[in-house]
Design a protein around this motif. Structure first.
Motif, short mmCIF file in Angstrom:
data_model
loop_
_atom_site.label_atom_id
_atom_site.label_comp_id
_atom_site.label_asym_id
_atom_site.label_seq_id
_atom_site.Cartn_x
_atom_site.Cartn_y
_atom_site.Cartn_z
N TYR A 1 2.24 5.75 8.25
CA TYR A 1 3.15 4.98 7.40
C TYR A 1 3.71 3.75 8.11
O TYR A 1 4.35 2.91 7.49
CB TYR A 1 4.28 5.87 6.87
CG TYR A 1 3.87 6.56 5.60
CD1 TYR A 1 4.17 6.02 4.36
CD2 TYR A 1 3.10 7.72 5.64
CE1 TYR A 1 3.75 6.63 3.19
CE2 TYR A 1 2.68 8.34 4.48
CZ TYR A 1 3.02 7.79 3.25
OH TYR A 1 2.58 8.39 2.09
N GLU B 1 -8.06 4.68 1.01
CA GLU B 1 -7.83 3.41 0.31
C GLU B 1 -8.10 2.22 1.23
O GLU B 1 -8.48 1.15 0.76
CB GLU B 1 -6.39 3.38 -0.21
CG GLU B 1 -6.15 4.46 -1.28
CD GLU B 1 -4.77 4.38 -1.90
OE1 GLU B 1 -4.01 3.44 -1.56
OE2 GLU B 1 -4.44 5.26 -2.72
N THR B 2 -7.91 2.41 2.52
CA THR B 2 -8.23 1.35 3.48
C THR B 2 -9.73 1.12 3.56
O THR B 2 -10.20 -0.01 3.69
CB THR B 2 -7.71 1.73 4.88
OG1 THR B 2 -6.28 1.81 4.84
CG2 THR B 2 -8.11 0.70 5.93
N GLU C 1 -7.61 3.60 -5.98
CA GLU C 1 -6.26 4.05 -5.64
C GLU C 1 -6.19 5.57 -5.79
O GLU C 1 -5.90 6.09 -6.87
CB GLU C 1 -5.25 3.34 -6.53
CG GLU C 1 -5.26 1.83 -6.31
CD GLU C 1 -4.70 1.04 -7.49
OE1 GLU C 1 -3.90 1.61 -8.26
OE2 GLU C 1 -5.07 -0.14 -7.64
N SER D 1 -1.73 11.87 2.37
CA SER D 1 -1.40 10.49 1.97
C SER D 1 -1.49 9.51 3.13
O SER D 1 -0.75 8.54 3.19
CB SER D 1 -0.01 10.42 1.32
OG SER D 1 1.04 10.61 2.23
N ASN E 1 0.81 -1.22 0.00
CA ASN E 1 0.00 0.00 0.00
C ASN E 1 0.84 1.27 0.00
O ASN E 1 0.48 2.27 -0.61
CB ASN E 1 -0.92 0.01 1.23
CG ASN E 1 -2.07 -0.96 1.09
OD1 ASN E 1 -2.34 -1.45 0.00
ND2 ASN E 1 -2.75 -1.24 2.18
N GLY E 2 1.97 1.24 0.71
CA GLY E 2 2.77 2.45 0.84
C GLY E 2 3.69 2.72 -0.33
O GLY E 2 4.45 3.69 -0.31
N GLY F 1 -3.74 7.36 3.79
CA GLY F 1 -4.17 6.04 3.36
C GLY F 1 -5.54 5.60 3.84
O GLY F 1 -5.99 4.50 3.50
N HIS G 1 -0.20 1.87 6.25
CA HIS G 1 0.55 1.53 5.04
C HIS G 1 1.37 0.25 5.16
O HIS G 1 1.69 -0.38 4.16
CB HIS G 1 1.45 2.69 4.63
CG HIS G 1 0.72 3.83 4.02
ND1 HIS G 1 -0.02 3.71 2.86
CD2 HIS G 1 0.59 5.13 4.39
CE1 HIS G 1 -0.56 4.88 2.55
NE2 HIS G 1 -0.21 5.76 3.47
#
Length: 729
Positions: A571, A367-368, A375, A362, A258-259, A364, A575
């Motif tokens: 992160y 997207e989670t 994306e 960013s 993912n990251g 995430g 991520h």
């Protein structure tokens, strides 16, 4: 029934659908190529789990609406075969007789087949009944509850009407045949176990008489077919296009971590996304697949704090721009005055505003939370790349960041000769100085080398590593920024320069394993450096400390009696899935009472520093770090006094209100595991006047303070103990 009417309906509906879809498909074909046909077994498994299995729909924060969606989805899957049957009945009287009357001679001697058909009818009836329940639930949710994440929409009610209409007309159609059977044979046509809900409709329809029930059932049949064909043509024109594109989008999801961001080929002048033609076909499919459910907003730091960015909004804006300009996209130009062909307009300035592109941290979450795996982050970073590398248009405050990395190898622009000042009295070995061999390269990072607060974390980590007998060395003055900040700010050229330089240097030194104390460094070296030949075993400091504790290579004593809450770095957590190690370390420190914030682990709330935002000003809305520290303060206060009101962080009508807490709050520690988070939350503590109540400390500092030192703390060249490795969580 009527083959002519059925055929006419099909021809008209399918023709209109084909015309609409040709435009939608033409746009995708005109976009950039991208290979999404690798790792087929993995993709197939993900399709089963998250597409057909709807696993993300029933995530904890949206379990009930997710379950209702599963009911509706299951009904569509089950009734797909029934739809084929209904069209067959429309064309054939024989099919009509066989499929509606289970006493038809066709079934004589075919008991196993009849049993299978009855089981299907039972499943169909139950699925349709649950779908009606789902429709009622969503109608109530939209009309009465009105969740913040759901945009008011007439389309939503229309679609709910379509779905409910399909289920009810199916029941009416089946019920009319039960009335007819009962009229022919009073012993038949009662309650049938294989169609329980349809049987209930049939029993109710007896009051209409055989003729009335027949015409009502006939109306149900034709209304059902008309709804199906109308629904089919409505799908490509609204948010329910995901019914067609959602499953393919799940199948074509990325297979890399993912990251990890994609690496453009700069030699081929891949400098980012300027127009929609620069989007890949998968990014176009993402736009088509957005359900507009708003799950991406629930814990989105930009949305919660009033920034001009919601990923749902970005998807809508880009999608509708594409639909409004399909011919432009297919032909690759826009019509200018006097018949002159002009280039397509740039996305930033036509479909999106610049501040929207630069707002993303960013983190995430979007997207989670997305059930169809859209994306969002790579698309926005690609737009930043173009703005930076081609247009040279970006927030002015980040110019000095680029210059600092270019000239001094760090975003602060502090002299490279001062990189190891933090460790001048520690006598640390330097990799490549003739000593060793060393098991780990301790990549200190820019913050760990230059930020006064993070220097203490670096020293604390050295203390722990030495006590545990871990063999490590640093690069001293030769260490350079890994480039993560530059990449997420859009300066891909600068990032690739730093990455290639570091990889060449490290590989030349024989580095095999790397310790990081920054999740951004961890993510970049672990997930992105392999593309440049940097294959290393990378471990975050919280993972390493946790392993050392489990292996009893370090011991902790009771040094504090305090309440503590932990802030998940995006992160490290979302991520890279590292949630347990930091918490296990904290729980191993005697005297600490660890309490969780509502927004934690996969639902953790960003500090506001990711995506390069650490170096940019927040001019719009409230500050993200203030929202987060407000929640931490409320969490500590609630732990002290449970009577303190503690609103639901995922409240449907007002999400994120735990971040609205303005009181001084409770007393305790906010533990972090990231230098960016540390800076942002310390600033927030000071800005909100909570210096006397809340202390922000890295987990490493807490462990170092609690450490029972049994060794002299000599140089880090001691013989290593058992190999320490990161364990997946």
């Amino acid at each position: 029934m009527s083959p002519i009417i059925t055929g006419l309906l099909l021809v008209v509906a399918v023709s209109v659908f084909a015309i609409t879809m040709s435009g939608r498909a033409g746009v995708l074909l005109a976009m950039k190529k991208e290979n999404r046909l690798d790792h087929i077994p993995f993709r197939a498994l993900q399709l089963l789990r998250f597409g057909l299995g709807q696993k993300r729909m029933v995530d904890p924060e949206e379990f009930t609406p997710g379950l209702m969606h599963v009911f509706i989805f299951a009904a569509f899957m089950v009734l797909a075969l029934r739809t084929v049957m209904l069209f067959a009945m429309g064309f054939s009287e024989t099919a009509f007789a066989v499929l509606t009357d289970l006493t038809d001679p066709f079934w004589t001697g075919k008991e196993p087949l009849l049993a299978v058909y009855r089981v299907y009818l039972l499943v169909k009836d139950v699925a349709a009944t649950l779908a009606v329940l789902g429709v009622v639930y969503f109608a109530f949710l939209r009309a009465k509850v009105r969740p913040d994440r759901m945009t008011p929409s007439w389309e939503a009610y229309l679609i709910l009407g379509f779905i409910g209409g399909l289920m009810v007309t199916e029941f009416l159609f089946g019920g009319s045949h039960m009335v007819a059977q009962h009229a022919r044979d009073s012993a038949a046509g009662g309650f049938m176990w294989w169609e329980p809900t349809t049987s209930m409709f049939g029993l109710g329809m007896r009051a209409l008489g055989e003729t009335g029930a027949h015409y009502l059932g006939l109306a149900g049949f034709w209304i059902h077919l008309t709804i199906i064909l109308t629904f089919l043509n409505f799908l490509p024109k609204g948010k329910h296009f995901h019914i067609i594109t959602g499953l393919p989008n799940v199948f074509f999801q990325r297979t890399n971590p993912n990251g990890k961001l994609g690496t453009p080929n700069l030699e081929k002048e891949e400098f980012g996304t300027a127009t929609v033609k620069d989007l890949t076909w998968k990014q176009g499919l993402d736009l088509y697949s957005c359900t507009e459910c708003g799950r991406c907003q629930t814990h989105c730091p930009t949305y919660i704090t009033g920034k001009p960015l919601t990923h749902k909004g970005v998807n809508q804006d880009l999608k509708h721009w594409l639909w409004d300009h399909e011919q432009w996209v297919e032909e690759g130009y826009s019509p200018g005055g006097h018949g002159v062909k002009e280039p397509l307009p740039e996305i930033v300035g036509s479909a999106l505003k610049a501040e929207t592109v630069w707002a993303c941290t960013s983190c995430g979450w979007c997207e989670t939370a997305c059930p169809v795996f859209i994306e969002n982050i790579p698309r926005l970073i690609d737009m930043r790349r173009y703005q930076v590398q081609v247009k040279a248009e970006f927030p002015p405050e980040i110019q000095r960041v680029f210059e600092g990395i270019e000239r001094q190898g760090n975003p602060w622009g502090i002299g490279q000769d001062r990189r190891d000042e933090w460790a001048e009295d520690l006598a640390l070995p330097t990799w490549g100085d003739g000593g060793g061999p060393y098991e780990y390269l301790f990549f200190v990072g820019c913050a760990g080398s230059y930020d006064d607060k993070q220097k203490k974390v670096s020293r604390a980590l050295v203390k722990i590593l030495r006590e545990a007998g871990v063999s490590f060395a640093t690069l001293s003055k030769q260490e350079m920024c890994n480039g993560e900040t530059a990449r997420r700010m859009g300066n891909e050229y600068l990032y690739q320069t730093m990455a290639k330089m570091n990889v060449e240097s490290w590989n030349g030194l024989g580095v095999k394993a790397v310790i990081t104390q920054c999740p951004h460094c961890f993510n970049t070296i672990k997930n992105e450096y392999p593309e440049f030949g940097g294959e290393y075993r990378v471990i975050n400091h919280t993972q390493l400390i946790n392993d050392l504790l489990k292996e009893k290579r370090i011991k902790l004593s009771a040094v504090m009696n305090s309440k503590l809450t932990y802030h998940d770095p995006c992160y490290l957590g979302r991520h890279n899935g590292v949630y347990d190690a930091p918490r296990e370390v904290l729980k191993a420190i005697p005297g600490l009472e660890v309490v969780e914030m509502q927004r934690s682990k996969r639902e953790g709330f960003c500090c506001g520093a990711g995506g390069g935002r650490m170096w940019m000003e927040e001019h719009i809305g409230t500050r993200i770090n203030h929202n987060r520290i407000n929640e931490a303060s409320l969490t500590l206060k609630h732990a002290e006094d449970p009577s303190t009101p503690f609103p639901d962080a995922a409240d449907k009508q007002k999400p994120g209100q735990v971040g609205d807490y303005k009181e001084k709050g409770g007393t305790g520690v906010v533990a972090v595991a990231c230098p960016f988070c540390s800076t942002m939350l310390r600033d927030a503590v000071n800005d909100t006047g909570r210096e006397e109540h809340i202390k922000v400390k890295d987990i490493t500092e807490l462990v170092a303070d609690a450490l029972v030192e049994t060794k002299s703390g000599g140089p880090a060249t001691v013989t290593p103990g058992p190999t320490v490795s990161a364990k997946p969580e």
